[in-house]
Design a protein around this motif. Structure first.
Motif, PDB file in Angstrom:
ATOM      1  N   VAL A 192      48.256  34.491  91.676  1.00 49.60           N
ATOM      2  CA  VAL A 192      49.515  35.252  91.820  1.00 49.60           C
ATOM      3  C   VAL A 192      50.659  34.510  91.128  1.00 49.60           C
ATOM      4  CG1 VAL A 192      51.192  36.151  93.506  1.00 49.60           C
ATOM      5  CG2 VAL A 192      48.773  36.434  93.907  1.00 49.60           C
ATOM      6  N   LYS A 193      50.589  33.174  91.179  1.00 51.24           N
ATOM      7  CA  LYS A 193      51.628  32.393  90.477  1.00 51.24           C
ATOM      8  C   LYS A 193      51.582  32.699  88.985  1.00 51.24           C
ATOM      9  CE  LYS A 193      52.096  28.390  93.511  1.00 51.24           C
ATOM     10  NZ  LYS A 193      51.674  27.023  93.733  1.00 51.24           N
ATOM     11  N   ASP A 194      50.368  32.795  88.457  1.00 42.28           N
ATOM     12  CA  ASP A 194      50.222  33.095  87.018  1.00 42.28           C
ATOM     13  C   ASP A 194      50.761  34.481  86.686  1.00 42.28           C
ATOM     14  OD1 ASP A 194      49.193  30.726  86.387  1.00 42.28           O
ATOM     15  OD2 ASP A 194      47.085  31.359  86.304  1.00 42.28           O
ATOM     16  N   VAL A 195      50.364  35.442  87.517  1.00 43.51           N
ATOM     17  CA  VAL A 195      50.742  36.840  87.250  1.00 43.51           C
ATOM     18  C   VAL A 195      52.256  37.033  87.335  1.00 43.51           C
ATOM     19  CG1 VAL A 195      50.525  39.213  88.101  1.00 43.51           C
ATOM     20  CG2 VAL A 195      48.531  37.742  88.059  1.00 43.51           C
ATOM     21  N   THR A 196      52.846  36.423  88.379  1.00 43.09           N
ATOM     22  CA  THR A 196      54.279  36.665  88.597  1.00 43.09           C
ATOM     23  C   THR A 196      55.170  35.684  87.840  1.00 43.09           C
ATOM     24  OG1 THR A 196      54.216  35.256  90.549  1.00 43.09           O
ATOM     25  CG2 THR A 196      53.918  37.607  90.911  1.00 43.09           C
ATOM     26  N   GLY A 197      54.601  34.569  87.449  1.00 49.58           N
ATOM     27  CA  GLY A 197      55.403  33.550  86.762  1.00 49.58           C
ATOM     28  C   GLY A 197      56.225  32.712  87.725  1.00 49.58           C
ATOM     29  N   ILE A 198      55.952  32.869  89.042  1.00 50.96           N
ATOM     30  CA  ILE A 198      56.690  32.069  90.041  1.00 50.96           C
ATOM     31  C   ILE A 198      55.889  30.791  90.294  1.00 50.96           C
ATOM     32  CG2 ILE A 198      57.469  31.995  92.453  1.00 50.96           C
ATOM     33  CD1 ILE A 198      57.707  35.076  92.304  1.00 50.96           C
ATOM     34  N   GLN A 199      56.480  29.646  90.051  1.00 54.30           N
ATOM     35  CA  GLN A 199      55.738  28.405  90.274  1.00 54.30           C
ATOM     36  C   GLN A 199      56.040  27.828  91.663  1.00 54.30           C
ATOM     37  OE1 GLN A 199      53.141  27.458  88.546  1.00 54.30           O
ATOM     38  NE2 GLN A 199      53.552  29.233  87.241  1.00 54.30           N
ATOM     39  N   ARG A 200      57.257  27.363  91.906  1.00 52.74           N
ATOM     40  CA  ARG A 200      57.580  26.857  93.255  1.00 52.74           C
ATOM     41  C   ARG A 200      58.569  27.779  93.968  1.00 52.74           C
ATOM     42  NH1 ARG A 200      58.219  20.398  93.763  1.00 52.74           N
ATOM     43  NH2 ARG A 200      56.007  19.908  93.945  1.00 52.74           N
ATOM     44  N   THR A 201      59.727  27.864  93.387  1.00 52.95           N
ATOM     45  CA  THR A 201      60.733  28.766  93.994  1.00 52.95           C
ATOM     46  C   THR A 201      60.944  29.974  93.080  1.00 52.95           C
ATOM     47  OG1 THR A 201      62.442  27.426  92.969  1.00 52.95           O
ATOM     48  CG2 THR A 201      62.027  27.023  95.310  1.00 52.95           C
ATOM     49  N   ALA A 202      61.142  31.100  93.716  1.00 52.01           N
ATOM     50  CA  ALA A 202      61.340  32.334  92.945  1.00 52.01           C
ATOM     51  C   ALA A 202      62.822  32.511  92.635  1.00 52.01           C
ATOM     52  CB  ALA A 202      60.849  33.510  93.760  1.00 52.01           C
ATOM     53  N   LEU A 233      51.818  48.808  91.297  1.00 52.28           N
ATOM     54  CA  LEU A 233      50.537  49.087  90.632  1.00 52.28           C
ATOM     55  C   LEU A 233      49.359  48.959  91.597  1.00 52.28           C
ATOM     56  CD1 LEU A 233      51.074  47.134  87.276  1.00 52.28           C
ATOM     57  CD2 LEU A 233      51.153  49.592  87.619  1.00 52.28           C
ATOM     58  N   CYS A 234      49.580  48.229  92.698  1.00 50.00           N
ATOM     59  CA  CYS A 234      48.478  47.996  93.650  1.00 50.00           C
ATOM     60  C   CYS A 234      48.463  49.081  94.719  1.00 50.00           C
ATOM     61  CB  CYS A 234      48.664  46.665  94.349  1.00 50.00           C
ATOM     62  SG  CYS A 234      48.617  45.287  93.244  1.00 50.00           S
ATOM     63  N   PRO A 235      47.272  49.363  95.275  1.00 51.24           N
ATOM     64  CA  PRO A 235      47.221  50.331  96.389  1.00 51.24           C
ATOM     65  C   PRO A 235      48.072  49.836  97.558  1.00 51.24           C
ATOM     66  CG  PRO A 235      45.018  49.713  95.669  1.00 51.24           C
ATOM     67  CD  PRO A 235      45.959  48.828  94.938  1.00 51.24           C
ATOM     68  N   GLU A 236      48.780  50.770  98.176  1.00 51.10           N
ATOM     69  CA  GLU A 236      49.730  50.412  99.230  1.00 51.10           C
ATOM     70  C   GLU A 236      49.028  50.123 100.543  1.00 51.10           C
ATOM     71  OE1 GLU A 236      52.717  53.331 100.576  1.00 51.10           O
ATOM     72  OE2 GLU A 236      54.020  52.287  99.185  1.00 51.10           O
ATOM     73  N   ARG A 237      49.529  49.117 101.268  1.00 53.83           N
ATOM     74  CA  ARG A 237      49.016  48.859 102.627  1.00 53.83           C
ATOM     75  C   ARG A 237      50.053  49.422 103.599  1.00 53.83           C
ATOM     76  NH1 ARG A 237      48.600  43.259 103.977  1.00 53.83           N
ATOM     77  NH2 ARG A 237      46.873  43.747 105.337  1.00 53.83           N
ATOM     78  N   PRO A 238      49.617  50.317 104.516  1.00 54.99           N
ATOM     79  CA  PRO A 238      50.595  50.988 105.389  1.00 54.99           C
ATOM     80  C   PRO A 238      51.456  50.002 106.183  1.00 54.99           C
ATOM     81  CG  PRO A 238      48.373  51.846 105.740  1.00 54.99           C
ATOM     82  CD  PRO A 238      48.247  50.734 104.770  1.00 54.99           C
ATOM     83  N   ARG A 258      48.981  39.890  99.236  1.00 55.09           N
ATOM     84  CA  ARG A 258      48.274  40.616 100.307  1.00 55.09           C
ATOM     85  C   ARG A 258      47.636  41.893  99.765  1.00 55.09           C
ATOM     86  NH1 ARG A 258      53.061  40.096 104.305  1.00 55.09           N
ATOM     87  NH2 ARG A 258      52.781  37.995 105.059  1.00 55.09           N
ATOM     88  N   ARG A 259      48.392  42.575  98.911  1.00 48.96           N
ATOM     89  CA  ARG A 259      47.867  43.843  98.373  1.00 48.96           C
ATOM     90  C   ARG A 259      46.672  43.584  97.459  1.00 48.96           C
ATOM     91  NH1 ARG A 259      52.781  48.111  97.151  1.00 48.96           N
ATOM     92  NH2 ARG A 259      53.561  48.137  99.269  1.00 48.96           N
ATOM     93  N   ILE A 260      46.721  42.499  96.708  1.00 45.70           N
ATOM     94  CA  ILE A 260      45.589  42.183  95.820  1.00 45.70           C
ATOM     95  C   ILE A 260      44.340  41.907  96.658  1.00 45.70           C
ATOM     96  CG2 ILE A 260      44.690  40.465  94.202  1.00 45.70           C
ATOM     97  CD1 ILE A 260      47.541  40.270  93.028  1.00 45.70           C
ATOM     98  N   SER A 261      44.506  41.096  97.711  1.00 44.79           N
ATOM     99  CA  SER A 261      43.322  40.801  98.532  1.00 44.79           C
ATOM    100  C   SER A 261      42.846  42.051  99.275  1.00 44.79           C
ATOM    101  CB  SER A 261      43.557  39.630  99.481  1.00 44.79           C
ATOM    102  OG  SER A 261      44.701  39.840 100.208  1.00 44.79           O
ATOM    103  N   PHE A 262      43.783  42.940  99.644  1.00 45.89           N
ATOM    104  CA  PHE A 262      43.405  44.205 100.290  1.00 45.89           C
ATOM    105  C   PHE A 262      42.578  45.067  99.328  1.00 45.89           C
ATOM    106  CE2 PHE A 262      44.869  48.692 101.176  1.00 45.89           C
ATOM    107  CZ  PHE A 262      44.180  48.861 102.357  1.00 45.89           C
TER     108      PHE A 262
END
Lengths: 133, 232
Positions: free
Chosen positions: A38-48, A62-67, A118-122
């Protein structure tokens, strides 16, 4: 007159409760460490930073929604908009508010990244279930 | 007549209430937050009953109108008791349960008397107007009580994350409705976009409770000073 007073009190209290509620949602996610993926995908390393928010939200959509996450993501989206509004209005007069709003906006981005994780793991779990069946 | 939007919000709200009860049961919070769950269950049952009455008698019937306002008052009272149960949890260590109960009854009676005094002089259909007035006043009393509870949480440095989120979500809910009632009284806004917004407000509480029960464990702790708008 009475209704006017009630309205004014309610709006002030609503803002206060809403900000505190959003910060409590952020506090839950701030303890979670992001996976390297997720760090790679978002480009967030330590602090966003605040600039990450828009990109992470696009990835989230883009990910399926978790209710059970929907409420939190929407609330933080509204909180981010409120902070952006403050930053472009009041924060111009009060410089300390600018720094505070910026750090809060960064934390909103981190919250969104945790929701993305969370959505990716879901999605993975759903895929695995489909493969099994 | 209700349109597809109102039916959709109604359905979503009922499903969220089921989700609250399921999450509370799964996460072992059914008994600890009993009054919150009683309020949710009552809201679900009343929602189904309202649908039945609506489909039998129609939206403009007296039966539906009476049932709607009386059940709304009942739900407001159960929500008031749910809020008081949060007071009991916050003040549990001070052994102040007796005083909390006493205060609850006094405040509820006071609100009922005030509502009666307001409608007594100006209304022919006294009971119905009393019920509506009581609901509105209880929302504002609920808002003030939630604010006092939040101040107590900050003062006593309460750290239970789940409890904090439940209190804050109630604060948001009560202030939304109090503002909405006040706005309607001020501007008599019927048929405006607030009419579309109001049913959505009702979904906020079950949505946030389901989220809290599901995502925040009972053991989670947090320094509440981090949440205050004004840093402490």
């Amino acid at each position: 007159m009475m209704a006017g007073i009630i309205l004014a009190c309610s709006i002030v209290l609503l803002l206060q409760f809403f900000v505190s509620y959003c910060r409590s949602l952020i506090a839950v996610s701030s303890k979670q460490v992001l996976s390297p993926e997720v760090k790679d995908v978002t480009g967030i390393q330590r602090t966003a930073s605040a600039d990450d928010f828009k990109r992470v939200m696009q990835l989230l959509q883009l990910c399926p929604e978790r209710p059970e996450d929907r409420n939190g993501v929407q609330a933080i989206g509204a909180y981010f908009s409120l902070l952006s509004f403050l930053r472009s209005t009041l924060a111009r007069i009060v410089p300390s508010m600018r720094a505070w709003a910026e750090s809060e906006r960064g934390q909103c981005a981190y919250f969104a990244a945790v929701a993305l994780e969370r959505r990716i793991s879901f999605s993975r779990e759903m895929l695995a279930e489909q493969m099994d069946s | 007549m209700l349109g597809p939007y109102e039916y959709a919000v109604w359905l979503i709200c009922s499903l969220l209430e089921v989700a609250v009860l399921v999450c509370a049961f799964k996460k072992d919070a059914l008994r600890r937050y009993l009054f919150l769950n009683v309020n949710t269950a009552a809201s679900l049952v009343i929602s189904i009953a309202r649908y039945n009455i609506l489909s039998h008698y129609g939206f403009t019937s007296k039966e539906y109108l009476y049932f709607y306002f009386y059940s709304d008052a009942l739900l407001t009272i159960t929500l008031y008791f749910a809020l008081v149960s949060l007071y009991s949890l916050v003040f549990a260590e001070l052994k102040a349960a007796r005083y909390v109960r006493l205060g609850t009854v006094v405040l509820l009676s006071g609100t009922a008397l005030f509502s009666y005094a307001v409608v007594q002089q100006s209304s022919a259909r006294l009971v119905t107007h009393f019920v509506v007035e009581l609901s509105q006043n209880l929302y504002f009393v609920g808002l003030v009580l939630t604010y006092v509870l939040w101040a107590a949480v900050l003062k006593m440095r309460e750290t239970r994350m789940r409890l904090i989120q439940l209190i804050l979500s109630m604060g948001v809910y009560f202030s939304l409705f109090a503002a909405n009632f006040a706005m309607q009284n001020l501007y008599h806004m019927r048929g405006s976009f607030f009419e579309y917004l109001t049913p959505l407000f009702g979904c906020f509480l079950p949505m946030s409770w389901a989220y809290t029960f599901w995502r925040v464990p009972e053991e989670a702790r947090l320094a509440p000073s981090r949440l205050a708008v004004v840093p402490r």
